[in-house]
Motif scaffolding. Structure first.
Motif, PDB file in Angstrom:
ATOM      1  N   GLN A   1      -5.412   6.802  -0.983  1.00 50.79           N
ATOM      2  CA  GLN A   1      -4.974   5.550  -0.777  1.00 50.79           C
ATOM      3  C   GLN A   1      -5.091   4.505  -1.881  1.00 50.79           C
ATOM      4  O   GLN A   1      -5.844   4.420  -2.396  1.00 50.79           O
TER       5      GLN A   1
ATOM      6  N   SER B   1       0.658  -1.037  -0.036  1.00 45.74           N
ATOM      7  CA  SER B   1      -0.066  -0.043  -0.066  1.00 45.74           C
ATOM      8  C   SER B   1       0.802   1.287   0.086  1.00 45.74           C
ATOM      9  O   SER B   1       2.155   1.195   0.557  1.00 45.74           O
TER      10      SER B   1
ATOM     11  N   ARG C   1       0.075   5.977   0.451  1.00 39.83           N
ATOM     12  CA  ARG C   1      -0.818   6.841   0.431  1.00 39.83           C
ATOM     13  C   ARG C   1      -0.349   8.004  -0.436  1.00 39.83           C
ATOM     14  O   ARG C   1       0.722   8.528   0.331  1.00 39.83           O
TER      15      ARG C   1
ATOM     16  N   ARG D   1      -9.812  -0.786  -4.538  1.00 37.98           N
ATOM     17  CA  ARG D   1      -8.406  -1.099  -4.098  1.00 37.98           C
ATOM     18  C   ARG D   1      -7.997   0.426  -4.042  1.00 37.98           C
ATOM     19  O   ARG D   1      -7.141   0.731  -3.025  1.00 37.98           O
TER      20      ARG D   1
ATOM     21  N   ASP E   1      -4.026   0.546  -1.960  1.00 32.16           N
ATOM     22  CA  ASP E   1      -4.188  -0.942  -1.484  1.00 32.16           C
ATOM     23  C   ASP E   1      -3.912  -2.029  -2.433  1.00 32.16           C
ATOM     24  O   ASP E   1      -4.493  -1.697  -3.854  1.00 32.16           O
ATOM     25  N   ASN E   2      -3.305  -3.129  -2.102  1.00 29.23           N
ATOM     26  CA  ASN E   2      -3.278  -4.186  -3.012  1.00 29.23           C
ATOM     27  C   ASN E   2      -2.603  -3.866  -4.361  1.00 29.23           C
ATOM     28  O   ASN E   2      -2.958  -4.328  -5.470  1.00 29.23           O
TER      29      ASN E   2
END
Length: 114
Positions: free
Chosen positions: A79, A17, A19, A66, A81-82
């Motif tokens: 953000q 991840s 950000r 995601r 993720d994955n």
């Protein structure tokens, strides 16, 4: 004129991840839309995620489930993720003002690799 500064990119392994942040000189509540785009080597810049002044969000198909876009007074966030290797790109912040003006940041590099 608007000054946008992105940060938060870097090297991350698949499944990880990041950000991203985009700091704006003016309050984000001055803009009718905010968003993120990306450009991979040899490809055109493409839309990733957007947020309107009424807090409505939109996502590219690859970003749904995601990625998440949000904002506070002076920052637009993304953000992620994955993350996958195909997410490797330079990510750009974009904002649009109420008089049709549009501004871009200089971008932040995201590299997804093992």
């Amino acid at each position: 004129q608007e000054h946008l500064v992105e940060s938060g990119g870097g090297l991350v392994q698949p499944g990880g991840s990041l950000r991203l942040s985009c700091v704006t000189a003016r309050s984000t509540y001055n803009f009718i839309a905010m968003g993120w785009y990306r450009q991979a080597p040899g490809k055109e810049r493409e839309f990733v995620a957007g947020l309107t002044s009424s807090e409505r969000t939109t996502y590219a198909d690859f970003a749904k489930d995601r990625f998440a876009v949000s904002r506070d007074k002076n920052t637009v966030w993304l953000q992620m993720d994955n993350l996958k290797p195909e997410d490797t790109a330079v990510y750009y912040c974009n904002v649009r003002g109420r008089i049709g003006d549009e501004f871009w940041g200089r971008g932040t590099q995201v590299t997804v690799s093992s």
